[in-house]
Write a protein that holds these residues in place. Structure first.
Motif, PDB file in Angstrom:
ATOM      1  N   ARG B 122       0.716  -1.279   0.137  1.00 41.97           N
ATOM      2  CA  ARG B 122      -0.108   0.138  -0.178  1.00 41.97           C
ATOM      3  C   ARG B 122       0.807   1.171   0.015  1.00 41.97           C
ATOM      4  O   ARG B 122       0.372   2.306  -0.528  1.00 41.97           O
ATOM      5  CB  ARG B 122      -0.865  -0.051   1.298  1.00 41.97           C
ATOM      6  CG  ARG B 122      -2.198   0.666   1.003  1.00 41.97           C
ATOM      7  CD  ARG B 122      -2.744   1.120   2.486  1.00 41.97           C
ATOM      8  NE  ARG B 122      -3.658  -0.195   3.177  1.00 41.97           N
ATOM      9  CZ  ARG B 122      -4.692  -0.154   3.502  1.00 41.97           C
ATOM     10  NH1 ARG B 122      -5.570   1.029   2.848  1.00 41.97           N
ATOM     11  NH2 ARG B 122      -5.305  -1.069   4.146  1.00 41.97           N
ATOM     12  N   GLU B 125       3.133   0.855  -4.028  1.00 46.00           N
ATOM     13  CA  GLU B 125       2.793   0.583  -5.403  1.00 46.00           C
ATOM     14  C   GLU B 125       1.452   1.317  -5.583  1.00 46.00           C
ATOM     15  O   GLU B 125       0.615   1.433  -4.427  1.00 46.00           O
ATOM     16  CB  GLU B 125       2.753  -0.753  -5.259  1.00 46.00           C
ATOM     17  CG  GLU B 125       3.882  -1.730  -5.282  1.00 46.00           C
ATOM     18  CD  GLU B 125       4.053  -3.280  -5.448  1.00 46.00           C
ATOM     19  OE1 GLU B 125       4.172  -3.833  -6.400  1.00 46.00           O
ATOM     20  OE2 GLU B 125       3.571  -3.628  -4.447  1.00 46.00           O
ATOM     21  N   SER B 126       0.820   1.319  -6.482  1.00 43.99           N
ATOM     22  CA  SER B 126      -0.393   2.114  -7.119  1.00 43.99           C
ATOM     23  C   SER B 126      -1.283   0.614  -7.387  1.00 43.99           C
ATOM     24  O   SER B 126      -1.027  -0.026  -8.418  1.00 43.99           O
ATOM     25  CB  SER B 126      -0.280   2.975  -8.317  1.00 43.99           C
ATOM     26  OG  SER B 126      -1.576   2.991  -8.928  1.00 43.99           O
ATOM     27  N   ARG B 127      -2.470   0.653  -6.648  1.00 42.09           N
ATOM     28  CA  ARG B 127      -3.351  -0.440  -7.119  1.00 42.09           C
ATOM     29  C   ARG B 127      -4.017  -0.365  -8.525  1.00 42.09           C
ATOM     30  O   ARG B 127      -4.235  -1.236  -8.819  1.00 42.09           O
ATOM     31  CB  ARG B 127      -4.347  -0.475  -5.948  1.00 42.09           C
ATOM     32  CG  ARG B 127      -5.163   0.454  -5.761  1.00 42.09           C
ATOM     33  CD  ARG B 127      -6.179   0.242  -4.423  1.00 42.09           C
ATOM     34  NE  ARG B 127      -7.133   1.208  -4.498  1.00 42.09           N
ATOM     35  CZ  ARG B 127      -8.050   1.591  -3.317  1.00 42.09           C
ATOM     36  NH1 ARG B 127      -8.226   0.438  -2.592  1.00 42.09           N
ATOM     37  NH2 ARG B 127      -8.918   2.478  -3.247  1.00 42.09           N
ATOM     38  N   GLU B 128      -4.127   1.170  -8.636  1.00 34.55           N
ATOM     39  CA  GLU B 128      -4.671   1.422  -9.988  1.00 34.55           C
ATOM     40  C   GLU B 128      -3.886   0.748 -11.118  1.00 34.55           C
ATOM     41  O   GLU B 128      -4.242   0.292 -12.089  1.00 34.55           O
ATOM     42  CB  GLU B 128      -5.080   2.788 -10.357  1.00 34.55           C
ATOM     43  CG  GLU B 128      -6.262   3.458  -9.492  1.00 34.55           C
ATOM     44  CD  GLU B 128      -5.859   3.403  -7.984  1.00 34.55           C
ATOM     45  OE1 GLU B 128      -4.770   3.374  -7.320  1.00 34.55           O
ATOM     46  OE2 GLU B 128      -6.755   3.912  -7.036  1.00 34.55           O
ATOM     47  N   GLU B 129      -2.520   1.118 -11.182  1.00 34.81           N
ATOM     48  CA  GLU B 129      -1.792   0.611 -12.068  1.00 34.81           C
ATOM     49  C   GLU B 129      -1.612  -0.749 -12.296  1.00 34.81           C
ATOM     50  O   GLU B 129      -1.809  -1.612 -13.190  1.00 34.81           O
ATOM     51  CB  GLU B 129      -0.402   1.068 -11.816  1.00 34.81           C
ATOM     52  CG  GLU B 129       0.007   2.428 -12.523  1.00 34.81           C
ATOM     53  CD  GLU B 129       1.327   3.434 -11.983  1.00 34.81           C
ATOM     54  OE1 GLU B 129       2.059   2.348 -11.598  1.00 34.81           O
ATOM     55  OE2 GLU B 129       1.349   4.372 -11.778  1.00 34.81           O
ATOM     56  N   GLU B 228      -2.700   7.189   3.628  1.00 34.09           N
ATOM     57  CA  GLU B 228      -3.628   5.967   3.267  1.00 34.09           C
ATOM     58  C   GLU B 228      -3.575   5.010   4.458  1.00 34.09           C
ATOM     59  O   GLU B 228      -4.375   4.075   4.329  1.00 34.09           O
ATOM     60  CB  GLU B 228      -3.616   5.468   1.894  1.00 34.09           C
ATOM     61  CG  GLU B 228      -4.099   6.375   0.864  1.00 34.09           C
ATOM     62  CD  GLU B 228      -4.087   5.644  -0.299  1.00 34.09           C
ATOM     63  OE1 GLU B 228      -4.765   4.672  -0.625  1.00 34.09           O
ATOM     64  OE2 GLU B 228      -3.166   6.042  -1.491  1.00 34.09           O
TER      65      GLU B 228
END
Lengths: 324, 324
Positions: B122, B125-129, B228
């Motif tokens: 979290r 990294e980007s979860r969207e990518e 976050e």
């Protein structure tokens, strides 16, 4: 009035006052039981147990003059809260005779719900005698916890809802496991199912060592428990089957089941994890039987009536520590 | 298709698959808040949170060929379980991208519900990518957690039910407090109330220090959170309001509210004691605001949408130890 008319009249009086509880399920519970498991969470009922239904039914059935003088009840706790709340909502006084060893939460809640609480010693005194004496002195009407037709008719509303909700899911046969003390809920559910879902069979579930109803059903004659204390399932520790409830149970129910204290705690932990509801030990024995006594249960689906959730936080934490 | 038509079409697809949750209350909570408190317990929804509604809506809206290739989602946990379960019930594959620090229970449950789980960091990294890349590789459809009209339309079913249930109780004005992460539930509820109960006003509730929506509504421009992680309300820690949800929230919602971690835990303990339901911290902030921020809430009645109950037993025990 026929039994069915009594039940339907009670349902009409309850409408808009009693909460229609949903029917819950989880694929995780289905897997444990090896069949579909449906749970009727009466812990979500007003005052945290099904008892509010019978209390509302009995109080609303009194003639106005009698009702105005107030009511009295003796109870290990859930019936107490149900009667206290239903009485207060009717604008009348209530006196509750409770065992002095009942969970603190239940005693406090009963008082906060508007009742006058009179404590007695469960080991030495008879709650029936105390209740009858007080009722006579003050002109109060005694609301019995289970041996009372209007109370049974109120609890039967659980069965009416179940018949409808199970039917919507295509479930019309199998066992309906019911937490059983004096048998008011079980006999009410059994009567409602007889009329509305005859393929569903009510079966009482009790704590091991306090299985008077199971033994009585097996032998055909009323059998007493040797003790009324010493088990975590305090809500359903009664001396013997009721005089009115037992003939109903004998005529309509399948064999009784009995579960251990650990199984009750384990069912509480699973209800926490999988259904997100709070059950007390005595309210979890039906689910415990559905999950851990699968060889004794019949049908592709099993329904468990989870009767109450008035549990002290310490007991609930123990269930989570040990089994969640 | 108008927004209302989209919501009504979703409600039709959801019918018979999504659980209609009841509306709960307790005189003890009313006393704390000094007004009537009504709680919509979405913890009782399939998979333990409202997310199943949006997931079912989005998956059922796909054309059959697209749906057959499977779906993918990124989520802190509840959206994951909702998508996994809805996908499995539709007979299709699901891949879920989850933060590696999500509660163990949520990761395990998502796998058990039939999904392939891909973990990510979290903080780095980007979860969207990750989600977009995996979707492209395998032909999966990405089901966004909130910035997706069909997901919002599914969550709106909470508002449709609320409008009906509150109406039956004679409640047609006041604040509806909604636990808010990206704003999918809050905007869905707001849209449904606009159409069906215009006197009820949705208001987002967030954790203190993670109140991006509250700040954004106050300033009129999108404001981000600085972190976050680092709050017990893991289910609703999102970086900023959604691109689709924020304009809806701006147009329809009252001011946001923010509550402390202790207040969330205290609300969990009260939901245990008084409503017999299990809430997770992020699912309890609405109830916390209703009970402990009464000076910021308007109306004779307040409605709290309690959005989920997927909490580790240890966190729940802490809430009980400290506040029950």
């Amino acid at each position: 009035m026929s039994t069915l008319e009594l039940i339907e009249a009670a349902a009409t009086r309850l409408s808009g006052h009693v909460r229609r509880t949903p029917l819950l399920s989880s694929p995780f519970l289905d897997e444990i039981a090896g069949r579909r498991v449906l749970v009727k969470p009466e812990c979500l009922q007003h005052t945290g147990s099904f008892k509010f239904r019978g209390a509302w039914s009995a109080i609303s059935a009194l003639d106005p003059e009698t009702r105005a003088r107030g009511v009295i009840a003796y109870s290990s706790g859930n019936h107490a809260q149900g009667v206290a709340h239903a009485a207060t909502l009717h604008g009348i006084a209530s006196v509750i005779v409770m065992p002095s060893d009942a969970p603190r939460l239940k005693i406090d809640n009963t008082r906060a719900l508007g009742a006058e609480v009179v404590l007695y010693d469960r080991g030495r005194e008879s709650r029936e005698e105390i209740g009858t004496a007080l009722a006579g002195e003050r002109g109060l009407t005694l609301i019995r916890p289970y041996d009372e037709p209007q109370v049974i008719a109120g609890q039967a509303s659980v069965g009416l809802e179940l018949a409808e909700q199970a039917g919507e899911l295509g479930v019309d046969s199998g066992d309906v496991l019911v937490c059983c003390g004096g048998g008011g809920l079980t006999s009410g559910v059994a009567l409602a199912l007889e009329a509305r879902a005859p393929g569903l069979r009510a079966r009482p579930v009790e704590p091991e060592g306090f299985d008077d109803v199971k033994r009585s059903l097996a032998s055909g004659t009323v059998s007493r428990n040797t003790s009324e204390t010493g088990n975590i399932c305090d809500a359903i520790l009664t001396p013997e089957p009721g005089k009115i409830t037992f003939p109903i149970l004998s005529r309509l129910c399948g064999p009784g089941l009995a579960v251990s204290e650990d199984d009750a705690l384990r069912a509480m932990a699973l209800a926490f994890l999988r259904l997100k509801i709070v059950l007390e030990p005595g309210g979890a024995v039906s689910l415990a039987a559905a999950l851990f006594h699968v060889d004794q249960v019949e049908g592709d689906s099993v329904i468990a009536v989870a009767s109450g959730g008035n549990v002290d936080a310490a007991v609930f934490r123990t269930a989570l520590e040990r089994f969640a």
